[in-house]
Design an enzyme around this catalytic site. Sequence first.
Site, mmCIF file in Angstrom:
data_model
loop_
_atom_site.group_PDB
_atom_site.id
_atom_site.type_symbol
_atom_site.label_atom_id
_atom_site.label_comp_id
_atom_site.label_asym_id
_atom_site.label_seq_id
_atom_site.Cartn_x
_atom_site.Cartn_y
_atom_site.Cartn_z
ATOM 1 N N GLY A 1 0.826 -1.191 0.000
ATOM 2 C CA GLY A 1 0.000 0.000 0.000
ATOM 3 C C GLY A 1 0.864 1.247 0.000
ATOM 4 N N CYS A 2 0.308 2.330 -0.494
ATOM 5 C CA CYS A 2 1.084 3.561 -0.640
ATOM 6 C C CYS A 2 1.460 4.139 0.724
ATOM 7 C CB CYS A 2 0.333 4.581 -1.477
ATOM 8 S SG CYS A 2 -1.368 4.885 -0.962
ATOM 9 N N TYR A 3 0.460 4.341 1.589
ATOM 10 C CA TYR A 3 0.779 4.868 2.926
ATOM 11 C C TYR A 3 1.718 3.931 3.692
ATOM 12 C CZ TYR A 3 -3.078 8.343 2.586
ATOM 13 O OH TYR A 3 -3.901 9.382 2.239
#
EC number: 1.2.1.38
Lengths: 335, 335, 335, 335
Positions: free
Chosen positions: D150-152
């Site tokens: 995931g990006c975060y």
Amino acid sequence: MPIRVGIIGATGYTALEVARLLLAHPEAKVVAATSRAEVGKSISEIHPSLAGRWDVTIESLDAAKIAEKCDVVMSCLPHGASAETCKQLVEQGTRVIDFSADFRLSSRDLYEQWYGVVHPWPERIGNTVYGLPEFFADEIANADLVANPGCYPTSAILPLAPLVAAGLIETDDVIVDSKSGVSGAGRSAKVGTLYCEVNESIAAYGVGCHRHQPEMIDLVDRIGGTSLSLLFTPHLTPMDRGILSTIYVKPKKSTAAEVMACWEQQYAECPFVTPVAHLPATKHVSGTNHVQMTARDGGNRLILVSAIDNLAKGASGAAIQNMNVMFGLPQTAGL
Amino acid sequence: MPIRVGIIGATGYTALEVARLLLAHPEAKVVAATSRAEVGKSISEIHPSLAGRWDVTIESLDAAKIAEKCDVVMSCLPHGASAETCKQLVEQGTRVIDFSADFRLSSRDLYEQWYGVVHPWPERIGNTVYGLPEFFADEIANADLVANPGCYPTSAILPLAPLVAAGLIETDDVIVDSKSGVSGAGRSAKVGTLYCEVNESIAAYGVGCHRHQPEMIDLVDRIGGTSLSLLFTPHLTPMDRGILSTIYVKPKKSTAAEVMACWEQQYAECPFVTPVAHLPATKHVSGTNHVQMTARDGGNRLILVSAIDNLAKGASGAAIQNMNVMFGLPQTAGL
Amino acid sequence: MPIRVGIIGATGYTALEVARLLLAHPEAKVVAATSRAEVGKSISEIHPSLAGRWDVTIESLDAAKIAEKCDVVMSCLPHGASAETCKQLVEQGTRVIDFSADFRLSSRDLYEQWYGVVHPWPERIGNTVYGLPEFFADEIANADLVANPGCYPTSAILPLAPLVAAGLIETDDVIVDSKSGVSGAGRSAKVGTLYCEVNESIAAYGVGCHRHQPEMIDLVDRIGGTSLSLLFTPHLTPMDRGILSTIYVKPKKSTAAEVMACWEQQYAECPFVTPVAHLPATKHVSGTNHVQMTARDGGNRLILVSAIDNLAKGASGAAIQNMNVMFGLPQTAGL
Amino acid sequence: MPIRVGIIGATGYTALEVARLLLAHPEAKVVAATSRAEVGKSISEIHPSLAGRWDVTIESLDAAKIAEKCDVVMSCLPHGASAETCKQLVEQGTRVIDFSADFRLSSRDLYEQWYGVVHPWPERIGNTVYGLPEFFADEIANADLVANPGCYPTSAILPLAPLVAAGLIETDDVIVDSKSGVSGAGRSAKVGTLYCEVNESIAAYGVGCHRHQPEMIDLVDRIGGTSLSLLFTPHLTPMDRGILSTIYVKPKKSTAAEVMACWEQQYAECPFVTPVAHLPATKHVSGTNHVQMTARDGGNRLILVSAIDNLAKGASGAAIQNMNVMFGLPQTAGL
């Protein structure tokens, strides 16, 4: 007869916002504007958005002359320079609202430690009212000099102070993570605030050393009666206006619902502070003097989120709210 | 062994874009960077996006030293200053791609009229190749000095020149309405390009007097064989990159379909110029060396719309395309 | 007793702007808001910026009920749907300001040709006043129904009409190149107006076929007495608000100075139209009902540039200006 | 012969970014693209920025056919839907990089609790490699299925995990305050991500309940060996791309300098992770697969700041880095 307002340091964004807001004020008008660098120019040359709406010739600062013309003066000068000018103006008998940080802190020592300059009018630091009418309206009403609050502090003090006063939160580890629009950085020519530097980008700055950190601590102490251990991190956000503060506090067995109830009670009579159920966005308050804030439970933390417009409630709107209080008008006049 | 590239005037946006693009180039690398103001600093202090990707210490400009180190030099200096430096570098035997306007126009008179300075190297104006490989690839291949095209002219010459050459349009009343991102204004500290001045705003500037107007006319004449009566209006648009040019021409009984066909034929072998059916947006070409353009019928006018990235095909991408041609690589190498 | 205002179709951006502006109006207040999709919700759920400032429950549209409650209704419905509602409301005796295009054009045929629908109330097309108080204040004062002008047309008619009437420009080849903020595209969920589609990008759309082109021609004809050959190209610009129109006209031996003088005279008594010396930016009029415009000489063309806020003078501000005229208030009340 | 890549779910922003990045990749090319909604269209109709650069006809998803054509498939489908497709593709013998969250977490229970769906392929959750080559390169090299991070989480795990593993920080009160560009919200038509909703505004969302919170905790545990008490607050920021995470941790007598040293050592061989002295801005890494991070002392807290491009290192760049590892190429190939 309307309140006659003067603007000192008329070339920046807060000065323009004062002018913009006063154009719609039913009981006040700007009658003078000064700027060392632009004497003789028309204000609409400096701020083309005023063309066809209001105009005046920029003059140099002569305290006696300004005092004669104006019932109240907004000083938009930088810290240090502002205190000196405020002194002259107050001594000439004009009432002054100071946008700088020169009279906000409760002691000369704290000021000189964080601002690195000798205070030009030390007699008035520590006994000048802090211009947050939500807490200090009575003193503001009679003040000759009002210290207009910092933008970030406003966004943090309003949610925090009542919770501290009510004993709802722990005081030992408060984190204020704030995001501000670029207008907070002012209108002087710097590479760092060029469009192509800050557009499409967000960054922290002044981590752990921003001067608004002691202001937050100082004022929450003054209002809530306890000194916080508070860490403040500002971020430059690609937008003109707005401050969003996300505040992490430890509850004393309190819940978000109790926080909301505390705020509801505290701000019941305050026309500009609104506890809201939704997560506020800076756009929701843009161009207004309003503050929206909410609380959320998050495990062993409470998360508080507040949104203001840094140029309005964070600066010029607050100044007009203060002026309204000083001259016996409803706080909302013209706002 | 890769082509060794030097960058003169390394602090601006076009220099950064050269560096960014060359990081992905399979056959070239930047080996030197100069800047009068920043000697001794690391390039990643000036351009933090280069941290961890490429670094070099900024040096002062010593033509002999640069010539020894570099096979080709990109001069990102402003006009006037650039010509002088190009002269020294070419005389030292280095090949130079000049980003300034100093060698673009076809006569010294035209240059001195529009730029208001005495040309520092008049022998080379009028006989330096204009770096548009879509038309001048052969000359570029052998050039010691290439005049890298202006950003706006690129967006206008590519659609206009073939139509003039083919006799498809009238030449007496061409209007070029261009919209540019803010990076075109450079990286020096000016109030006019502060974030809060240009964000959420669009404005025309340089109406009827922008120096790219004669460049457009001059080059369309050189390529198409006819001098246009052309009016150019640039607009500052709130975005980092991109130029969109909306061009109003009078058809000589020609249609948008014939315009598209003319372009298809003209640019069949050009890897970066793409006639498209849709209305191009600057975002479609952002970060790339590509040009998208289309034509529409509109009563007694034809409307041509072209989109480029002002920093890429409008400056640094074009420079690398030129470098590729100069060194016998495919035009698309690294692009 | 304040003017009681109703808003039909309250979920969009123009409706929000009406509410925002009326919050500061000294003589009018919003008393009802309707939306088919959101009946029963609070308006501040739909527009969180209204929280703590104004609230009302959204109701369904019952013409009789609305007519009873309201002195004037702002219809923010789309074309077609709006005419039908306006008919019911006017028949119930309420005065209506219609934001749609349904009553702007001078003939049913023109309307049906460009809008592709059968007009629901053909008796009123061609004899409903066009809500530009700068030209039609007397008729507006007595109107039961006002056709609020289109945003682009306002930006073009105001500069063009007086020049046509005065015979200062040729009528055969007028080009209007307009740049609009994204709010003009409305608040319905479409991929084309997602942030990441339009941010950092500019593009033309509706080239040669936008419905505001016949509106411009029609109104300049009505005011100036001559039908223009006019080509209109709108562009979507990455900003919330604002329209900048760059207009290319052929002078009849006239100069930019004469154009400015013509405007000065025409608009001497118009509080919102300001000819300016500088090149106007949309930011200069953002959030206001003001129009800034200027003229420049450019060889065989004159270039006119006008700036408005598409949501204010281009829609909701104009509606309030019209309301002021309809109810005998100064045009500037609350603006 | 280049690696043949397929893209499943080709209409979104991560798919476009895969295509954009692979256009510059020396050893891989996209050979197929699928989308249920757009079968038969050309990819450049969906993504006009690909016009003239790369084109392919969008097909429907037939696992056998895709498996035959492709050496590796990027699945850009939403969670739930993706797992099912990954299963079919892996069973057909293709290697798959999954952009969804379906295989990231270490247990089916955790997945079903946070995602609220029955997992379509529970055998593979908990034993699929997490695609962070900085920690799991060996497993990735041999994987048939990679869970792209995931990006975060990428922005938080990279700074936190080595500090936890080294015992430099307390694990009981970690706060991750993240700011993301709007592309993270995807390309489906929703009012909430319209330009005029999010432009000029910043807001928190998913406070205390975002699905990336358990992913951060889970992975730091897997890498660092300890489960954190971690609170995550994401914010929607007005920019296309970028994530800035400001992370507040309690030091175990450690300093910012020791944190930097720990990172330097941990990431010495990682080409994309760069500890930097400056405060990173998202612009510094925009369009790249790079991560910049720094640490600052702040009283009783340490402040960590990391910047990534959510579409690159936060999604498509990471996927290509993973692909490079899977096919024995240098991690940096094409990046």
